[in-house]
Design a protein around this motif. Structure first.
Motif, short mmCIF file in Angstrom:
data_model
loop_
_atom_site.label_atom_id
_atom_site.label_comp_id
_atom_site.label_asym_id
_atom_site.label_seq_id
_atom_site.Cartn_x
_atom_site.Cartn_y
_atom_site.Cartn_z
N ASN A 1 0.86 -1.01 0.90
CA ASN A 1 0.21 0.22 -0.08
C ASN A 1 0.84 0.84 -0.10
OD1 ASN A 1 -2.53 0.76 -0.06
ND2 ASN A 1 -2.14 2.35 2.04
N ALA A 2 1.89 1.27 0.82
CA ALA A 2 3.30 2.58 0.86
C ALA A 2 3.41 2.41 -0.64
CB ALA A 2 3.94 2.30 1.36
N ALA A 3 3.89 1.14 -1.30
CA ALA A 3 4.63 1.31 -2.74
C ALA A 3 3.08 2.10 -3.87
CB ALA A 3 4.58 0.42 -2.87
N THR A 4 2.28 2.06 -3.64
CA THR A 4 0.90 1.95 -4.56
C THR A 4 0.51 3.67 -4.26
OG1 THR A 4 -0.24 0.66 -4.51
CG2 THR A 4 -1.41 2.20 -5.12
N ILE A 5 1.12 5.00 -2.90
CA ILE A 5 1.11 5.87 -2.94
C ILE A 5 2.10 6.54 -4.01
CG2 ILE A 5 2.72 6.16 -0.28
CD1 ILE A 5 -0.52 8.86 -1.96
N SER B 1 6.22 -7.92 9.31
CA SER B 1 5.67 -7.49 10.91
C SER B 1 4.83 -6.90 10.64
CB SER B 1 6.11 -7.46 11.54
OG SER B 1 7.25 -6.30 11.96
N LEU B 2 3.77 -7.41 11.12
CA LEU B 2 2.04 -5.49 11.33
C LEU B 2 3.15 -4.58 11.96
CD1 LEU B 2 -0.35 -4.88 11.18
CD2 LEU B 2 -0.42 -5.76 13.62
N THR B 3 4.02 -4.45 12.69
CA THR B 3 4.80 -3.56 13.33
C THR B 3 5.53 -2.47 11.85
OG1 THR B 3 4.79 -3.95 15.57
CG2 THR B 3 5.99 -2.53 14.97
N ALA B 4 6.38 -3.38 11.30
CA ALA B 4 7.20 -2.86 10.33
C ALA B 4 6.35 -2.46 8.97
CB ALA B 4 8.03 -3.98 9.78
N GLY B 5 5.49 -2.89 8.65
CA GLY B 5 4.37 -2.94 7.84
C GLY B 5 4.19 -0.92 8.10
N PHE C 1 3.64 7.86 3.92
CA PHE C 1 1.83 9.14 3.61
C PHE C 1 2.61 10.24 4.50
CE2 PHE C 1 -0.14 5.49 2.57
CZ PHE C 1 -1.00 5.25 1.69
N GLY C 2 3.79 10.57 5.16
CA GLY C 2 4.23 11.38 6.15
C GLY C 2 4.75 12.30 5.14
N ILE C 3 5.60 11.40 3.83
CA ILE C 3 6.21 11.85 3.09
C ILE C 3 5.06 12.72 1.41
CG2 ILE C 3 8.07 11.87 0.89
CD1 ILE C 3 9.40 9.92 3.14
N GLY D 1 -4.58 1.56 3.86
CA GLY D 1 -3.34 0.67 4.80
C GLY D 1 -4.16 0.45 6.44
N MET D 2 -5.19 1.07 6.61
CA MET D 2 -5.31 1.32 8.19
C MET D 2 -6.55 -0.52 8.07
SD MET D 2 -6.61 4.73 9.78
CE MET D 2 -5.40 6.15 9.28
#
Length: 264
Positions: free
Chosen positions: A74-78, A117-121, A129-131, A221-222
């Motif tokens: 999902n981060a790759a998609t943004i 892991s969930l935390t890493a994801g 998304f912050g960027i 993502g959530m």
């Protein structure tokens, strides 16, 4: 009935269900404008049917593992969205869309090398998304020209989603949950928007739709994180329903917040 024929008929049925889902969502998107259209586009239009059909064929552990792989994708998609939005201001469809898809493939290839892991994801999504959200903000407000639908628009989108579902369902047994989770998150809706809208209304207006999708994609993502946690605790059916509820609730909140700001 031979097993091969049974599998083929069931696969065609799944593809038809997915296609009907994306046709409905596409009609809503076209009639509601760029902001609402962006929120509809970030609902699980393609990933949702893929995961539902994966859940029919595999156990909860498979779905939970797939969700862990989907979360960083999902981060790759943004980043795909950001790449297209910036390039579409000055370049044609081939350059803008081609570069965006290449960025997604490159990032997805890196993501598949790791056990997430969930935390890493969640951390990767937070950074991405912050960027990207601040960088996309300046491209959100563009006057949208009238879009005239052509006869092949919706069939094209439906065919893309149906093809994605076919690939995910038919290959999941031998590629495993990690690759299935990555393939399921390929941004079919975003890609089809680029291909259909860019030649017709131009790069900046098409980019505005994707730029408006950033906050909705964060909620998506959530929803993936919710699916992983809920599937582990309550099983696939409950996990998928809670993920959908998370996505819909987030997008409705964004819509209500936008209306409030407009009223003031």
């Amino acid at each position: 009935m031979p097993p091969e024929l049974h599998f083929l008929l069931f696969l065609i049925l799944r593809m038809a269900v997915a296609a009907a889902f994306v046709v409905t969502a596409s009609i809503i998107t076209e009639r509601s404008g760029p902001v609402i259209g962006a929120l509809v586009a970030t609902l699980p239009i393609s990933a949702g049917p893929s995961y539902v059909f994966l859940a029919l064929d595999h156990d909860a552990a498979f779905i939970a593992q797939g969700a862990l792989a989907s979360l960083p994708v999902n981060a790759a998609t943004i980043f795909l969205g950001l790449t297209y939005v910036v390039l579409a201001q000055r370049h044609n469809l081939i350059v803008s869309c081609g570069a965006a898809v290449a960025v997604w493939i490159a990032l997805a290839s890196i993501i598949r090398q790791f056990d997430w892991s969930l935390t890493a994801g969640l951390a990767v999504n937070l950074v991405a998304f912050g960027i990207c959200i601040p960088l996309l903000a300046r491209y959100r407000h563009v006057k949208m020209p009238l879009v005239t639908r052509r006869w092949y628009d919706i069939p094209f989108r439906a065919a893309l989603v149906a093809t994605l579902v076919a690939i995910v369902v038919s290959t999941s047994g031998w590629v495993g949950p990690r690759i299935s989770g990555i393939i399921a998150l390929y941004p079919i809706v975003f890609t089809s928007m680029m291909v259909i809208l860019h030649p017709r209304i131009g790069g900046p207006p098409t980019a505005a739709v994707l730029a408006n999708s950033a906050w909705g994609l964060l909620g998506f993502g959530m929803a993936i994180a919710m699916m992983h946690v809920a599937v582990v605790q309550f099983g696939s059916a409950v996990g998928l329903m809670l993920a959908l509820a998370t996505c819909v609730t987030w997008n409705l909140t964004l819509w209500w917040s936008g209306r409030r700001k407009a009223a003031h």
